[in-house]
Design a protein around this motif. Structure first.
Motif, PDB file in Angstrom:
ATOM      1  N   ASP A  41      12.731   7.897   0.462  1.00  0.00           N
ATOM      2  CA  ASP A  41      11.689   6.921   0.821  1.00  0.00           C
ATOM      3  C   ASP A  41      10.363   7.478   0.338  1.00  0.00           C
ATOM      4  O   ASP A  41       9.786   8.350   0.991  1.00  0.00           O
ATOM      5  CB  ASP A  41      11.694   6.716   2.349  1.00  0.00           C
ATOM      6  CG  ASP A  41      10.795   5.567   2.780  1.00  0.00           C
ATOM      7  OD1 ASP A  41      10.210   4.899   1.910  1.00  0.00           O
ATOM      8  OD2 ASP A  41      10.678   5.350   3.999  1.00  0.00           O
TER       9      ASP A  41
ATOM     10  N   HIS B 211       8.853   8.515  10.149  1.00  0.00           N
ATOM     11  CA  HIS B 211      10.131   8.100  10.735  1.00  0.00           C
ATOM     12  C   HIS B 211      11.228   9.017  10.220  1.00  0.00           C
ATOM     13  O   HIS B 211      11.078   9.660   9.177  1.00  0.00           O
ATOM     14  CB  HIS B 211      10.429   6.626  10.444  1.00  0.00           C
ATOM     15  CG  HIS B 211      10.460   6.266   8.978  1.00  0.00           C
ATOM     16  ND1 HIS B 211      11.555   6.489   8.182  1.00  0.00           N
ATOM     17  CD2 HIS B 211       9.526   5.698   8.169  1.00  0.00           C
ATOM     18  CE1 HIS B 211      11.301   6.066   6.946  1.00  0.00           C
ATOM     19  NE2 HIS B 211      10.071   5.590   6.906  1.00  0.00           N
TER      20      HIS B 211
ATOM     21  N   HIS C  99      15.318   4.107   7.800  1.00  0.00           N
ATOM     22  CA  HIS C  99      14.754   4.379   9.126  1.00  0.00           C
ATOM     23  C   HIS C  99      15.933   4.925   9.919  1.00  0.00           C
ATOM     24  O   HIS C  99      16.701   4.180  10.513  1.00  0.00           O
ATOM     25  CB  HIS C  99      14.174   3.124   9.760  1.00  0.00           C
ATOM     26  CG  HIS C  99      12.891   2.703   9.099  1.00  0.00           C
ATOM     27  ND1 HIS C  99      12.172   1.606   9.469  1.00  0.00           N
ATOM     28  CD2 HIS C  99      12.199   3.251   8.075  1.00  0.00           C
ATOM     29  CE1 HIS C  99      11.104   1.491   8.702  1.00  0.00           C
ATOM     30  NE2 HIS C  99      11.107   2.477   7.844  1.00  0.00           N
TER      31      HIS C  99
ATOM     32  N   THR D 243       9.696  11.193   7.112  1.00  0.00           N
ATOM     33  CA  THR D 243       8.659  10.813   6.150  1.00  0.00           C
ATOM     34  C   THR D 243       7.289  11.132   6.730  1.00  0.00           C
ATOM     35  O   THR D 243       7.120  11.193   7.952  1.00  0.00           O
ATOM     36  CB  THR D 243       8.697   9.307   5.836  1.00  0.00           C
ATOM     37  OG1 THR D 243       8.341   8.574   7.016  1.00  0.00           O
ATOM     38  CG2 THR D 243      10.079   8.870   5.358  1.00  0.00           C
TER      39      THR D 243
ATOM     40  N   GLU E 276       3.623   9.357   5.914  1.00  0.00           N
ATOM     41  CA  GLU E 276       3.163   8.239   5.092  1.00  0.00           C
ATOM     42  C   GLU E 276       1.947   7.497   5.641  1.00  0.00           C
ATOM     43  O   GLU E 276       2.031   6.316   5.971  1.00  0.00           O
ATOM     44  CB  GLU E 276       4.310   7.245   4.891  1.00  0.00           C
ATOM     45  CG  GLU E 276       5.019   6.824   6.175  1.00  0.00           C
ATOM     46  CD  GLU E 276       6.069   5.730   5.907  1.00  0.00           C
ATOM     47  OE1 GLU E 276       5.731   4.768   5.205  1.00  0.00           O
ATOM     48  OE2 GLU E 276       7.189   5.848   6.413  1.00  0.00           O
TER      49      GLU E 276
ATOM     50  N   GLU F  55       3.543   8.535   0.522  1.00  0.00           N
ATOM     51  CA  GLU F  55       4.677   8.829   1.392  1.00  0.00           C
ATOM     52  C   GLU F  55       5.591   9.863   0.756  1.00  0.00           C
ATOM     53  O   GLU F  55       6.014   9.707  -0.395  1.00  0.00           O
ATOM     54  CB  GLU F  55       5.488   7.539   1.644  1.00  0.00           C
ATOM     55  CG  GLU F  55       6.769   7.784   2.427  1.00  0.00           C
ATOM     56  CD  GLU F  55       7.491   6.493   2.774  1.00  0.00           C
ATOM     57  OE1 GLU F  55       7.389   5.529   2.005  1.00  0.00           O
ATOM     58  OE2 GLU F  55       8.145   6.465   3.827  1.00  0.00           O
TER      59      GLU F  55
HETATM   60 MN    MN Z   1       8.941   4.965   4.993  1.00  0.00          MN
END
Ligand code: MN
Length: 470
Positions: free
Chosen positions: A287, A370, A377, A408, A410, A434
């Protein structure tokens, strides 16, 4: 020249192109997860896990197994059930229900392991066609003291299972509890082992290559979709089965839409791009977001916002330390963001005013971190001390960071058009940065920071594309 540079690109990425695909953990890895799960449950428990059927509509990226079902079984075909009964007689401790071999069907939808394959390749002690689950389940459930289930959002399956369980309970004298085991599996998935971290690193490395590919084609007059296509190409060519989530490639007015879905606008000089795109590899998600100007050179306003977000992100990453609380990441990023926005005059008042009035939310409307893993997620509790609303949750995630967790970091700033009291020179500027960070004993290990992130590195990476637009 073009042919030459293509050869260089292929040579650089040949290692990824040459692989036989993502590494697949062996059956003992999944067996260890099953053993760890039943060790957390009371004696006499029976566990029923659902691997969902294929959705009716033949659209999208094809079937993807439920993450927790896969984590415990390694089984990737649709429509399966696994039963764990650790205290049962041998032959009934691990039973799989799968679609049986049937060439007439397989030639349409893909090859199957079948009942024999479920035993040979997936270590089931017994296996049956999935159609026989309702018939076989009473004998597998009988005598168990508690039912634990994982329904993978198949409510019809869950309702039938619980009805069957209650029927058994009604015939006896003691009450038999039934509970969702998903939160227990989620906590197991929160800490990644070496095999998982190795796959995650590959997912992230491939995503970093994809971001470089996007930087190389971004310039004024190009459609956002060209960046998206370059990234999808890189991910799939590198062995990804699919993207980790729907790519977000938004320029100018779209850079302030957090999950802008379309990627079909012609990008203009002077705009920012927010590119939040990453590959899924071996079922593990990366991510990664990068933000940069369409024309490859930051304007003073773009630079001012970018420097704040980058400083906020670095402050957040510095908090990714074993023993810290997860909310410390958000706290640290938030403080730097608010300080920067106050100094620019985009927010007014004192830091206390800003927090009380939540005026910051006009420009920073999301959380900072997250969990990341099999799901973008990822599963796992945040242990919110104050779960009232999302604003209080961001500041109260009390989960303690432990080595092997991946998350992460971000932060972002987004200034929509016609923002009240804001000079139009700031309008339609969005910046999010991120990265994916592994908690280790030695501090934060940023897995994705190799994607250009400093202003000078971004401008350098965009130079070839920018030169073509002159
Ligand atoms: Mn993310």
């Amino acid at each position: 020249m073009r042919v030459c540079s293509l050869v260089v690109v292929l040579a650089v990425s040949s290692s990824a192109l040459a692989t036989a695909g993502p590494p697949a953990p062996g059956p003992e890895w999944f067996a260890a997860h099953r053993a760890a799960l039943v060790a957390k449950l009371p004696a006499g428990a029976v566990v029923v896990l659902r691997g969902p059927a294929e959705p009716e509509a033949e659209v999208g990226d094809g079937y993807r197994p439920d993450s927790s079902f896969w984590y415990l079984t390694g089984f990737t075909e649709p429509d399966a059930v696994a039963v764990l009964r650790p205290s049962a007689a041998e032959g009934k401790r691990y039973v799989l229900f799968v679609k049986p071999k049937n060439w007439t069907e397989e030639r349409w939808t893909g090859r199957r392991a079948g009942v024999e394959g479920a035993k040979a390749a997936y270590r089931a002690e017994a296996a049956f066609p999935v159609e026989e689950f309702q018939k076989e389940s009473p004998s597998l459930l009988a005598g168990a003291k508690a039912l634990f289930y994982l329904d993978a959002r198949d409510r019809a399956f869950r309702d039938k299972l619980i009805t069957a369980w209650q029927t058994l309970a009604a015939a006896g004298t003691e009450s038999l509890p039934a509970s969702d085991v998903a939160p227990v599996v989620a906590q197991m998935r929160l800490v990644k082992d070496a095999a998982e971290i190795a796959i995650l690193r590959e997912a992230v490395n491939l995503s970093v290559e994809a971001h470089r590919a996007a930087l190389a084609v971004a310039r004024p007059g190009v459609n956002e979709g060209v960046l998206k296509a370059a990234m999808v190409q890189r991910c799939l060519a590198g062995g990804a089965a699919r993207m980790a989530y729907a790519p977000i490639v938004g320029s100018g007015p779209n850079s302030v839409i957090l999950h802008y879905p379309d990627a079909n606008r012609i990008m203009q000089r002077g705009e920012m791009i927010v590119n939040d795109t990453a590959c899924e590899y071996g079922l593990y998600a990366a991510d990664v977001t990068r933000s940069y100007p369409v024309n490859g050179t930051f304007s003073p306003e773009q630079r001012a916002l970018y420097e704040i977000v980058l400083a906020a992100q670095k402050a957040g990453i510095a908090k990714v330390v074993a023993g810290a609380k997860q909310h410390e990441i958000h706290d640290a990023s938030y403080e730097v963001l608010v300080d920067g926005l106050l100094k620019l005059g985009l927010l007014k008042g004192t830091p206390d005013d800003v927090k009380t009035s939540r005026s910051y939310a006009a420009f920073f409307p999301h959380g900072t971190s997250h969990w990341l893993g099999l799901d973008v997620h990822d599963a796992g509790s945040y242990e919110f001390a104050d779960p009232k609303d999302r604003w209080t949750r961001y500041f109260s995630s009390n989960a303690t960071l432990r080595p092997g967790m991946v998350l992460t970091v971000e932060p972002g700033i987004y200034i929509p058009e016609k923002s009240e009291g804001v000079d139009p020179k700031w309008w339609n500027l969005g910046v999010r940065i991120e990265d994916d960070v592994l908690v280790t004993e030695k501090g934060p290990d940023c897995l994705s920071c190799a994607a250009p992130r400093e202003i000078a590195d971004l401008e350098k990476a965009m130079k070839p594309a920018a030169a073509q637009s002159r």
